[in-house]
Scaffold this motif. Structure first.
Motif, short mmCIF file in Angstrom:
data_model
loop_
_atom_site.label_atom_id
_atom_site.label_comp_id
_atom_site.label_asym_id
_atom_site.label_seq_id
_atom_site.Cartn_x
_atom_site.Cartn_y
_atom_site.Cartn_z
N TYR A 48 0.82 -1.21 0.00
CA TYR A 48 0.00 0.00 0.00
C TYR A 48 0.86 1.27 0.00
O TYR A 48 0.42 2.32 -0.49
N TRP A 50 3.64 1.46 -1.76
CA TRP A 50 3.92 1.58 -3.19
C TRP A 50 2.70 2.13 -3.93
O TRP A 50 2.83 2.92 -4.88
N THR A 51 1.51 1.72 -3.51
CA THR A 51 0.28 2.22 -4.14
C THR A 51 0.19 3.74 -4.03
O THR A 51 -0.17 4.44 -4.99
N ALA A 52 0.52 4.27 -2.84
CA ALA A 52 0.45 5.72 -2.63
C ALA A 52 1.43 6.45 -3.55
O ALA A 52 1.10 7.51 -4.11
N LEU A 54 2.76 5.26 -6.47
CA LEU A 54 2.35 5.08 -7.86
C LEU A 54 1.16 5.95 -8.21
O LEU A 54 1.02 6.41 -9.36
N MET A 55 0.31 6.21 -7.24
CA MET A 55 -0.84 7.09 -7.47
C MET A 55 -0.37 8.49 -7.86
O MET A 55 -0.95 9.14 -8.75
N SER A 91 -3.35 5.28 -17.66
CA SER A 91 -3.66 4.23 -16.68
C SER A 91 -3.76 2.87 -17.36
O SER A 91 -3.28 1.87 -16.82
N LEU A 121 -2.89 -5.11 -7.45
CA LEU A 121 -2.29 -3.81 -7.13
C LEU A 121 -2.31 -2.90 -8.36
O LEU A 121 -2.63 -1.71 -8.26
N VAL A 125 -4.35 0.72 -8.47
CA VAL A 125 -3.70 2.01 -8.70
C VAL A 125 -4.25 2.68 -9.96
O VAL A 125 -4.53 3.89 -9.97
N ASP A 128 -7.77 4.00 -9.31
CA ASP A 128 -7.69 5.17 -8.43
C ASP A 128 -7.27 6.41 -9.21
O ASP A 128 -7.85 7.50 -9.04
N ALA A 129 -6.25 6.25 -10.06
CA ALA A 129 -5.74 7.39 -10.82
C ALA A 129 -6.79 7.92 -11.79
O ALA A 129 -7.01 9.13 -11.89
N ASN A 201 -13.49 -0.01 -5.61
CA ASN A 201 -13.22 0.93 -6.70
C ASN A 201 -14.23 0.78 -7.83
O ASN A 201 -14.66 1.77 -8.44
#
Length: 498
Positions: A48, A50-52, A54-55, A91, A121, A125, A128-129, A201
Protein backbone atom coordinates in the motif's frame (compact mmCIF):
# COMPACT_ATOMS: atom_id res chain seq x y z
CA UNK A 1 -18.62 36.30 3.45
CA UNK A 2 -21.07 33.97 1.71
CA UNK A 3 -18.31 32.62 -0.55
CA UNK A 4 -16.04 32.06 2.43
CA UNK A 5 -18.76 30.21 4.34
CA UNK A 6 -19.35 28.01 1.30
CA UNK A 7 -15.64 27.30 1.06
CA UNK A 8 -15.45 26.32 4.73
CA UNK A 9 -18.53 24.09 4.40
CA UNK A 10 -17.17 22.36 1.30
CA UNK A 11 -13.78 21.90 2.90
CA UNK A 12 -15.41 20.30 5.94
CA UNK A 13 -17.38 17.89 3.74
CA UNK A 14 -14.37 16.87 1.68
CA UNK A 15 -12.42 16.48 4.89
CA UNK A 16 -15.18 14.37 6.44
CA UNK A 17 -14.97 11.73 3.72
CA UNK A 18 -11.19 11.55 3.95
CA UNK A 19 -10.81 11.59 7.72
CA UNK A 20 -13.81 9.39 8.46
CA UNK A 21 -12.53 6.91 5.92
CA UNK A 22 -9.09 6.88 7.48
CA UNK A 23 -10.58 6.46 10.94
CA UNK A 24 -12.66 3.46 9.86
CA UNK A 25 -9.64 2.02 8.09
CA UNK A 26 -7.81 2.41 11.40
CA UNK A 27 -10.51 0.36 13.10
CA UNK A 28 -10.06 -2.36 10.45
CA UNK A 29 -6.54 -2.79 11.80
CA UNK A 30 -8.22 -4.69 14.64
CA UNK A 31 -9.44 -7.21 12.03
CA UNK A 32 -6.29 -7.32 9.92
CA UNK A 33 -3.89 -8.11 12.76
CA UNK A 34 -6.10 -11.01 13.79
CA UNK A 35 -6.39 -12.63 10.38
CA UNK A 36 -2.78 -12.07 9.27
CA UNK A 37 0.60 -12.87 10.69
CA UNK A 38 3.02 -9.93 11.18
CA UNK A 39 4.89 -10.95 8.02
CA UNK A 40 1.75 -10.74 5.88
CA UNK A 41 0.69 -7.48 7.54
CA UNK A 42 4.14 -6.12 6.71
CA UNK A 43 3.69 -7.20 3.09
CA UNK A 44 0.37 -5.34 2.95
CA UNK A 45 1.96 -2.25 4.51
CA UNK A 46 4.71 -2.31 1.89
CA UNK A 47 2.33 -2.81 -1.06
CA UNK A 48 0.00 0.00 0.00
CA UNK A 49 2.99 2.32 0.42
CA UNK A 50 3.92 1.58 -3.19
CA UNK A 51 0.28 2.22 -4.14
CA UNK A 52 0.45 5.72 -2.63
CA UNK A 53 3.62 6.54 -4.58
CA UNK A 54 2.35 5.08 -7.86
CA UNK A 55 -0.84 7.09 -7.47
CA UNK A 56 1.23 10.30 -7.56
CA UNK A 57 3.06 9.09 -10.68
CA UNK A 58 -0.09 8.02 -12.49
CA UNK A 59 -1.96 11.27 -11.88
CA UNK A 60 1.25 13.26 -12.69
CA UNK A 61 -0.16 16.54 -11.40
CA UNK A 62 -3.11 16.51 -13.82
CA UNK A 63 -5.73 16.81 -11.09
CA UNK A 64 -4.30 20.20 -10.07
CA UNK A 65 -3.86 21.13 -13.75
CA UNK A 66 -7.53 20.31 -14.37
CA UNK A 67 -8.68 22.80 -11.72
CA UNK A 68 -6.30 25.45 -13.00
CA UNK A 69 -7.30 25.20 -16.68
CA UNK A 70 -11.02 24.47 -16.18
CA UNK A 71 -11.37 27.78 -14.35
CA UNK A 72 -9.61 29.85 -17.02
CA UNK A 73 -10.33 28.03 -20.31
CA UNK A 74 -13.22 29.24 -22.47
CA UNK A 75 -14.37 25.62 -23.01
CA UNK A 76 -14.17 23.76 -19.66
CA UNK A 77 -15.66 20.69 -21.35
CA UNK A 78 -12.52 20.37 -23.49
CA UNK A 79 -10.38 20.51 -20.37
CA UNK A 80 -12.42 17.72 -18.76
CA UNK A 81 -12.33 15.47 -21.85
CA UNK A 82 -8.62 16.10 -22.43
CA UNK A 83 -7.70 15.34 -18.83
CA UNK A 84 -9.97 12.30 -18.64
CA UNK A 85 -8.59 10.93 -21.92
CA UNK A 86 -4.98 11.45 -20.84
CA UNK A 87 -5.50 9.68 -17.48
CA UNK A 88 -7.52 6.90 -19.13
CA UNK A 89 -4.83 6.17 -21.73
CA UNK A 90 -1.90 6.40 -19.29
CA UNK A 91 -3.66 4.23 -16.68
CA UNK A 92 -4.49 1.57 -19.26
CA UNK A 93 -0.93 1.62 -20.58
CA UNK A 94 0.35 1.26 -17.02
CA UNK A 95 -1.72 -1.89 -16.46
CA UNK A 96 -0.69 -3.45 -19.79
CA UNK A 97 2.98 -2.67 -19.19
CA UNK A 98 2.74 -4.08 -15.67
CA UNK A 99 1.21 -7.31 -16.94
CA UNK A 100 3.97 -7.67 -19.53
CA UNK A 101 6.66 -7.43 -16.84
CA UNK A 102 4.74 -9.09 -14.03
CA UNK A 103 7.48 -11.49 -12.94
CA UNK A 104 10.31 -8.90 -12.75
CA UNK A 105 8.00 -6.53 -10.88
CA UNK A 106 6.99 -9.27 -8.47
CA UNK A 107 10.67 -9.98 -7.79
CA UNK A 108 11.42 -6.27 -7.26
CA UNK A 109 8.51 -5.95 -4.81
CA UNK A 110 9.48 -9.24 -3.08
CA UNK A 111 6.18 -10.99 -3.85
CA UNK A 112 7.54 -13.78 -6.05
CA UNK A 113 5.03 -16.53 -6.60
CA UNK A 114 2.13 -14.20 -5.80
CA UNK A 115 1.35 -12.76 -9.22
CA UNK A 116 -2.29 -12.22 -8.25
CA UNK A 117 -1.25 -9.68 -5.60
CA UNK A 118 0.62 -7.61 -8.15
CA UNK A 119 -2.19 -7.86 -10.70
CA UNK A 120 -4.68 -6.60 -8.12
CA UNK A 121 -2.29 -3.81 -7.13
CA UNK A 122 -1.93 -2.66 -10.76
CA UNK A 123 -5.71 -2.50 -11.25
CA UNK A 124 -6.25 -0.69 -7.92
CA UNK A 125 -3.70 2.01 -8.70
CA UNK A 126 -4.88 2.48 -12.29
CA UNK A 127 -8.55 2.78 -11.29
CA UNK A 128 -7.69 5.17 -8.43
CA UNK A 129 -5.74 7.39 -10.82
CA UNK A 130 -8.48 7.44 -13.46
CA UNK A 131 -11.23 8.20 -10.92
CA UNK A 132 -9.28 11.19 -9.58
CA UNK A 133 -10.59 13.27 -12.50
CA UNK A 134 -14.35 12.58 -12.30
CA UNK A 135 -14.07 13.01 -8.53
CA UNK A 136 -12.24 16.27 -9.21
CA UNK A 137 -15.02 17.28 -11.59
CA UNK A 138 -17.52 16.95 -8.75
CA UNK A 139 -15.39 19.35 -6.73
CA UNK A 140 -15.18 21.69 -9.75
CA UNK A 141 -18.99 21.65 -9.95
CA UNK A 142 -19.09 22.32 -6.19
CA UNK A 143 -21.01 19.15 -5.40
CA UNK A 144 -19.41 18.14 -2.10
CA UNK A 145 -22.36 16.04 -0.95
CA UNK A 146 -22.21 13.72 -3.96
CA UNK A 147 -18.44 13.52 -3.61
CA UNK A 148 -18.81 12.58 0.07
CA UNK A 149 -21.51 9.97 -0.62
CA UNK A 150 -19.34 8.24 -3.23
CA UNK A 151 -16.24 8.19 -1.03
CA UNK A 152 -18.12 6.99 2.05
CA UNK A 153 -19.89 4.31 0.01
CA UNK A 154 -16.45 2.89 -0.74
CA UNK A 155 -15.55 3.01 2.95
CA UNK A 156 -18.70 1.24 4.15
CA UNK A 157 -18.52 -1.35 1.40
CA UNK A 158 -14.92 -2.12 2.41
CA UNK A 159 -15.89 -2.54 6.05
CA UNK A 160 -18.91 -4.75 5.39
CA UNK A 161 -17.11 -6.89 2.80
CA UNK A 162 -14.11 -7.32 5.10
CA UNK A 163 -16.26 -8.39 8.05
CA UNK A 164 -18.26 -10.77 5.87
CA UNK A 165 -15.12 -12.30 4.31
CA UNK A 166 -13.25 -12.93 7.56
CA UNK A 167 -16.10 -13.58 9.98
CA UNK A 168 -19.27 -14.25 7.99
CA UNK A 169 -17.89 -16.87 5.57
CA UNK A 170 -16.06 -18.91 8.26
CA UNK A 171 -19.24 -18.87 10.38
CA UNK A 172 -21.32 -20.11 7.45
CA UNK A 173 -18.75 -22.83 6.67
CA UNK A 174 -18.76 -24.02 10.30
CA UNK A 175 -22.52 -23.94 10.89
CA UNK A 176 -23.80 -24.90 7.45
CA UNK A 177 -21.31 -27.40 5.99
CA UNK A 178 -24.01 -28.57 3.57
CA UNK A 179 -23.43 -25.37 1.63
CA UNK A 180 -20.09 -26.84 0.63
CA UNK A 181 -18.21 -23.60 1.17
CA UNK A 182 -15.30 -25.03 3.14
CA UNK A 183 -13.59 -21.66 3.06
CA UNK A 184 -10.83 -20.39 5.30
CA UNK A 185 -10.23 -16.80 4.14
CA UNK A 186 -7.42 -16.37 6.66
CA UNK A 187 -5.22 -18.55 4.46
CA UNK A 188 -5.51 -15.99 1.64
CA UNK A 189 -6.10 -12.82 3.66
CA UNK A 190 -3.99 -10.39 1.64
CA UNK A 191 -5.45 -11.28 -1.80
CA UNK A 192 -8.95 -10.97 -0.29
CA UNK A 193 -8.18 -7.53 1.17
CA UNK A 194 -6.82 -6.28 -2.17
CA UNK A 195 -9.77 -7.85 -3.99
CA UNK A 196 -12.22 -6.03 -1.72
CA UNK A 197 -10.37 -2.79 -2.45
CA UNK A 198 -10.72 -3.38 -6.19
CA UNK A 199 -14.44 -4.19 -5.87
CA UNK A 200 -14.86 -0.99 -3.86
CA UNK A 201 -13.22 0.93 -6.70
CA UNK A 202 -15.62 -0.72 -9.15
CA UNK A 203 -18.54 0.48 -6.99
CA UNK A 204 -17.17 4.03 -7.07
CA UNK A 205 -16.75 3.86 -10.83
CA UNK A 206 -20.39 2.82 -11.28
CA UNK A 207 -21.51 5.71 -9.06
CA UNK A 208 -19.36 8.08 -11.15
CA UNK A 209 -20.95 7.06 -14.46
CA UNK A 210 -23.31 10.10 -14.52
CA UNK A 211 -20.28 12.34 -14.05
CA UNK A 212 -18.35 10.51 -16.78
CA UNK A 213 -21.26 11.00 -19.17
CA UNK A 214 -20.84 14.75 -18.72
CA UNK A 215 -17.57 14.53 -20.66
CA UNK A 216 -18.75 16.59 -23.63
CA UNK A 217 -15.96 18.28 -25.48
CA UNK A 218 -12.98 17.35 -27.59
CA UNK A 219 -9.50 16.07 -26.97
CA UNK A 220 -7.19 19.06 -27.49
CA UNK A 221 -3.55 18.00 -27.86
CA UNK A 222 -2.33 21.59 -27.70
CA UNK A 223 -4.18 22.09 -24.43
CA UNK A 224 -2.78 18.78 -23.16
CA UNK A 225 0.76 20.03 -23.77
CA UNK A 226 0.07 23.20 -21.78
CA UNK A 227 -1.43 21.18 -18.95
CA UNK A 228 1.52 18.79 -18.84
CA UNK A 229 3.98 21.69 -18.62
CA UNK A 230 1.97 23.10 -15.72
CA UNK A 231 1.61 19.70 -14.03
CA UNK A 232 5.28 18.62 -14.01
CA UNK A 233 6.28 20.76 -10.97
CA UNK A 234 3.19 19.42 -9.16
CA UNK A 235 4.37 15.89 -9.89
CA UNK A 236 7.83 16.57 -8.43
CA UNK A 237 6.40 18.26 -5.33
CA UNK A 238 3.88 15.46 -4.83
CA UNK A 239 6.50 12.75 -5.20
CA UNK A 240 8.89 14.40 -2.74
CA UNK A 241 6.19 15.04 -0.14
CA UNK A 242 4.56 11.63 -0.47
CA UNK A 243 7.80 9.71 -0.52
CA UNK A 244 8.76 11.38 2.74
CA UNK A 245 5.67 9.77 4.32
CA UNK A 246 6.08 6.38 2.65
CA UNK A 247 9.88 5.99 2.58
CA UNK A 248 9.98 3.92 5.77
CA UNK A 249 7.46 1.39 4.45
CA UNK A 250 8.99 1.26 0.95
CA UNK A 251 12.68 1.11 1.83
CA UNK A 252 12.65 -1.07 4.94
CA UNK A 253 12.16 -4.48 3.22
CA UNK A 254 14.89 -3.64 0.69
CA UNK A 255 17.56 -3.25 3.38
CA UNK A 256 17.58 -6.84 4.64
CA UNK A 257 18.69 -10.07 3.01
CA UNK A 258 16.06 -12.03 4.94
CA UNK A 259 12.80 -10.95 3.29
CA UNK A 260 10.61 -12.82 5.80
CA UNK A 261 12.32 -11.07 8.72
CA UNK A 262 11.99 -7.68 7.01
CA UNK A 263 8.26 -8.10 6.34
CA UNK A 264 7.66 -9.34 9.88
CA UNK A 265 9.40 -6.32 11.37
CA UNK A 266 7.60 -3.98 8.99
CA UNK A 267 4.29 -5.58 9.98
CA UNK A 268 5.00 -4.91 13.66
CA UNK A 269 6.00 -1.33 12.85
CA UNK A 270 2.99 -0.77 10.54
CA UNK A 271 0.47 -2.05 13.09
CA UNK A 272 1.86 0.15 15.87
CA UNK A 273 2.06 3.11 13.47
CA UNK A 274 -1.73 2.83 13.25
CA UNK A 275 -2.01 3.57 16.98
CA UNK A 276 -0.66 7.05 16.31
CA UNK A 277 -3.36 7.74 13.73
CA UNK A 278 -5.26 10.11 16.07
CA UNK A 279 -2.45 12.62 15.62
CA UNK A 280 -2.43 12.00 11.87
CA UNK A 281 -6.20 12.53 11.62
CA UNK A 282 -6.10 15.78 13.60
CA UNK A 283 -3.25 17.09 11.45
CA UNK A 284 -5.20 16.14 8.31
CA UNK A 285 -8.31 17.92 9.59
CA UNK A 286 -6.26 20.99 10.39
CA UNK A 287 -4.73 20.98 6.89
CA UNK A 288 -8.17 20.94 5.26
CA UNK A 289 -9.22 24.01 7.21
CA UNK A 290 -5.94 25.94 7.34
CA UNK A 291 -5.41 27.00 3.72
CA UNK A 292 -8.86 28.68 3.46
CA UNK A 293 -8.16 30.30 6.84
CA UNK A 294 -4.78 31.68 5.71
CA UNK A 295 -6.07 33.34 2.57
CA UNK A 296 -9.23 34.64 4.26
CA UNK A 297 -7.17 36.32 6.99
CA UNK A 298 -5.08 38.21 4.43
CA UNK A 299 -8.18 40.28 3.64
CA UNK A 300 -8.32 41.63 7.21
CA UNK A 301 -5.08 43.55 7.06
CA UNK A 302 -1.48 42.52 7.52
CA UNK A 303 -1.13 42.95 11.29
CA UNK A 304 -4.45 41.27 12.08
CA UNK A 305 -3.53 38.36 9.81
CA UNK A 306 -0.16 37.84 11.50
CA UNK A 307 -1.78 37.82 14.95
CA UNK A 308 -4.32 35.25 13.72
CA UNK A 309 -1.54 33.03 12.33
CA UNK A 310 0.28 33.17 15.65
CA UNK A 311 -2.88 32.22 17.56
CA UNK A 312 -3.57 29.36 15.15
CA UNK A 313 -0.09 27.99 15.77
CA UNK A 314 -0.56 28.17 19.54
CA UNK A 315 -3.84 26.29 19.51
CA UNK A 316 -2.60 23.70 17.03
CA UNK A 317 0.35 22.90 19.30
CA UNK A 318 -1.88 22.79 22.39
CA UNK A 319 -4.29 20.32 20.79
CA UNK A 320 -1.54 18.09 19.45
CA UNK A 321 0.28 18.05 22.80
CA UNK A 322 -3.01 17.01 24.41
CA UNK A 323 -3.44 14.24 21.82
CA UNK A 324 0.13 13.06 22.39
CA UNK A 325 -0.30 12.90 26.14
CA UNK A 326 -3.79 11.38 25.83
CA UNK A 327 -2.64 8.54 23.55
CA UNK A 328 0.38 7.76 25.71
CA UNK A 329 -1.73 7.93 28.88
CA UNK A 330 -4.03 5.19 27.57
CA UNK A 331 -1.62 3.16 25.47
CA UNK A 332 -2.35 0.18 27.75
CA UNK A 333 -5.94 0.30 26.44
CA UNK A 334 -5.20 1.18 22.81
CA UNK A 335 -2.74 -1.69 22.44
CA UNK A 336 -5.64 -4.15 22.65
CA UNK A 337 -6.44 -3.11 19.07
CA UNK A 338 -3.47 -5.24 18.07
CA UNK A 339 -2.19 -8.66 19.14
CA UNK A 340 0.67 -9.30 21.63
CA UNK A 341 2.86 -10.37 18.70
CA UNK A 342 2.92 -6.70 17.65
CA UNK A 343 3.67 -5.23 21.10
CA UNK A 344 7.46 -4.90 20.52
CA UNK A 345 6.62 -2.07 18.12
CA UNK A 346 4.81 0.06 20.71
CA UNK A 347 8.06 1.94 21.36
CA UNK A 348 7.64 3.75 18.01
CA UNK A 349 4.27 5.32 18.90
CA UNK A 350 5.57 8.42 20.76
CA UNK A 351 8.21 9.00 18.09
CA UNK A 352 5.67 8.79 15.28
CA UNK A 353 3.37 11.23 17.06
CA UNK A 354 6.22 13.68 17.68
CA UNK A 355 7.13 13.49 14.01
CA UNK A 356 3.52 14.20 13.03
CA UNK A 357 3.33 17.09 15.50
CA UNK A 358 6.44 18.63 13.91
CA UNK A 359 5.00 18.10 10.44
CA UNK A 360 1.86 19.96 11.53
CA UNK A 361 3.95 22.83 12.88
CA UNK A 362 5.83 22.93 9.58
CA UNK A 363 2.50 23.07 7.73
CA UNK A 364 1.49 26.02 9.96
CA UNK A 365 4.75 27.75 9.18
CA UNK A 366 4.40 27.12 5.44
CA UNK A 367 1.99 30.04 5.14
CA UNK A 368 4.96 32.38 4.53
CA UNK A 369 5.79 30.95 1.11
CA UNK A 370 2.11 30.73 0.15
CA UNK A 371 1.20 34.35 0.91
CA UNK A 372 4.46 35.67 -0.61
CA UNK A 373 4.17 33.49 -3.75
CA UNK A 374 7.47 31.72 -3.08
CA UNK A 375 5.97 28.25 -3.45
CA UNK A 376 9.21 26.88 -4.90
CA UNK A 377 10.44 26.81 -1.30
CA UNK A 378 7.81 24.18 -0.61
CA UNK A 379 9.52 21.89 -3.13
CA UNK A 380 12.98 22.62 -1.72
CA UNK A 381 11.92 21.87 1.85
CA UNK A 382 10.05 18.72 0.80
CA UNK A 383 13.14 17.43 -0.99
CA UNK A 384 15.26 18.25 2.08
CA UNK A 385 12.93 16.28 4.35
CA UNK A 386 12.80 13.42 1.86
CA UNK A 387 16.61 13.23 1.61
CA UNK A 388 17.05 13.21 5.39
CA UNK A 389 14.44 10.48 5.76
CA UNK A 390 16.09 8.25 3.14
CA UNK A 391 19.62 8.74 4.49
CA UNK A 392 18.62 7.96 8.08
CA UNK A 393 16.63 4.86 7.16
CA UNK A 394 19.28 3.47 4.80
CA UNK A 395 22.11 4.05 7.28
CA UNK A 396 20.40 3.11 10.54
CA UNK A 397 17.66 0.57 9.76
CA UNK A 398 20.04 -2.39 9.18
CA UNK A 399 21.38 -1.86 12.72
CA UNK A 400 18.43 -0.46 14.69
CA UNK A 401 15.49 -1.93 12.77
CA UNK A 402 12.16 -0.10 12.60
CA UNK A 403 13.25 2.36 15.30
CA UNK A 404 15.33 4.07 12.60
CA UNK A 405 12.10 4.78 10.68
CA UNK A 406 10.54 6.41 13.75
CA UNK A 407 13.66 8.48 14.43
CA UNK A 408 13.80 9.56 10.78
CA UNK A 409 10.26 10.96 11.05
CA UNK A 410 11.27 13.19 13.97
CA UNK A 411 14.60 14.31 12.51
CA UNK A 412 13.34 15.01 8.98
CA UNK A 413 10.15 16.82 10.04
CA UNK A 414 12.06 18.65 12.78
CA UNK A 415 14.67 19.85 10.28
CA UNK A 416 12.17 21.22 7.76
CA UNK A 417 10.18 22.76 10.63
CA UNK A 418 13.21 24.69 11.89
CA UNK A 419 14.33 25.66 8.37
CA UNK A 420 10.85 26.90 7.51
CA UNK A 421 10.67 28.95 10.70
CA UNK A 422 13.89 30.87 10.00
CA UNK A 423 13.05 31.36 6.32
CA UNK A 424 9.59 32.55 7.29
CA UNK A 425 11.02 35.09 9.73
CA UNK A 426 13.08 36.47 6.87
CA UNK A 427 10.37 36.71 4.22
CA UNK A 428 7.17 37.07 6.27
CA UNK A 429 7.85 37.54 9.99
CA UNK A 430 5.17 36.34 12.40
CA UNK A 431 5.57 36.77 16.16
CA UNK A 432 4.80 33.28 17.34
CA UNK A 433 4.43 32.74 21.09
CA UNK A 434 7.63 30.70 21.28
CA UNK A 435 8.15 30.98 25.05
CA UNK A 436 4.61 29.81 25.73
CA UNK A 437 4.86 26.96 23.21
CA UNK A 438 8.16 25.82 24.67
CA UNK A 439 6.72 25.95 28.19
CA UNK A 440 3.70 23.82 27.28
CA UNK A 441 5.92 21.37 25.38
CA UNK A 442 8.21 20.97 28.37
CA UNK A 443 5.20 20.47 30.64
CA UNK A 444 3.87 17.75 28.32
CA UNK A 445 7.25 16.01 28.18
CA UNK A 446 7.63 16.20 31.97
CA UNK A 447 4.20 14.61 32.48
CA UNK A 448 5.02 11.94 29.91
CA UNK A 449 8.29 11.24 31.74
CA UNK A 450 6.27 10.74 34.94
CA UNK A 451 4.04 8.27 33.08
CA UNK A 452 7.11 6.35 31.95
CA UNK A 453 8.29 6.31 35.57
CA UNK A 454 4.95 4.92 36.70
CA UNK A 455 5.26 2.16 34.10
CA UNK A 456 8.60 1.17 35.62
CA UNK A 457 7.39 1.42 39.22
CA UNK A 458 3.98 -0.24 38.71
CA UNK A 459 4.47 -2.69 35.83
CA UNK A 460 1.63 -4.99 36.94
CA UNK A 461 -0.85 -2.40 38.24
CA UNK A 462 -2.47 -1.43 34.94
CA UNK A 463 -5.65 0.07 36.40
CA UNK A 464 -3.73 2.10 38.96
CA UNK A 465 -1.44 3.40 36.23
CA UNK A 466 -4.41 4.36 34.07
CA UNK A 467 -5.92 6.28 36.99
CA UNK A 468 -2.69 8.14 37.74
CA UNK A 469 -2.14 8.85 34.05
CA UNK A 470 -5.63 10.34 33.92
CA UNK A 471 -4.68 12.66 36.79
CA UNK A 472 -1.53 13.75 34.92
CA UNK A 473 -3.56 14.39 31.76
CA UNK A 474 -6.00 16.44 33.82
CA UNK A 475 -3.08 18.48 35.21
CA UNK A 476 -2.09 19.39 31.65
CA UNK A 477 -5.67 20.41 30.79
CA UNK A 478 -6.01 22.51 33.94
CA UNK A 479 -2.71 24.31 33.41
CA UNK A 480 -3.55 25.10 29.80
CA UNK A 481 -7.08 26.15 30.73
CA UNK A 482 -5.80 28.45 33.49
CA UNK A 483 -3.46 30.33 31.16
CA UNK A 484 -5.47 30.22 27.93
CA UNK A 485 -9.12 30.70 28.92
CA UNK A 486 -10.29 34.31 29.25
CA UNK A 487 -10.43 35.50 32.87
CA UNK A 488 -14.18 36.06 32.80
CA UNK A 489 -14.75 32.50 31.62
CA UNK A 490 -12.48 31.19 34.38
CA UNK A 491 -14.48 33.17 36.91
CA UNK A 492 -17.72 31.61 35.62
CA UNK A 493 -16.23 28.13 35.91
CA UNK A 494 -15.08 28.82 39.47
CA UNK A 495 -18.56 30.00 40.47
CA UNK A 496 -20.15 26.93 38.84
CA UNK A 497 -17.97 24.44 40.72
CA UNK A 498 -17.71 26.32 44.02
Amino acid sequence: MGTFKSLVKDTALYGLSSMFGRFLNWLLTYVYVRVMQPEEFGQMTNLYAWTALLMILLTYGMETAFFRFANKHERPGDVYVTTLSALGISSSFFVLLGWLFLDPLAAALQVEGQRQLLSLLLLIVASDAFMAIPLGYLRYEQRPWRFTVIRLSFVFFTILATLFAFYGLPWLSAHYPQLGLGLDPRQTALPIILGINLLGNALQLVMLLPTLRKARGRLDLGLLGQMLRYALPMLLLGLAGNFNNQADKVLFPLLFDDVHYAHTQLGIYGACYKLAVVMVLFTQAFRYAYDPFVFAETKKGDEAARRAYSSAMTYYVLFTLFIFLGVMSYIDVLKFLIKPAYYPGLVVVPWIMMGQLMFGVYFNLSLWYKVTDRTYWGTILSVLGCALTVVMIVLLAPRYGFMACAWASVVANGAVMVASYFLGQRYYPVRYQLAKLLGYSLLCMALYALELGLTQLLPESVYLRLGLNSVLLLVFVLVVGYYELPREQLAKLKRRFS
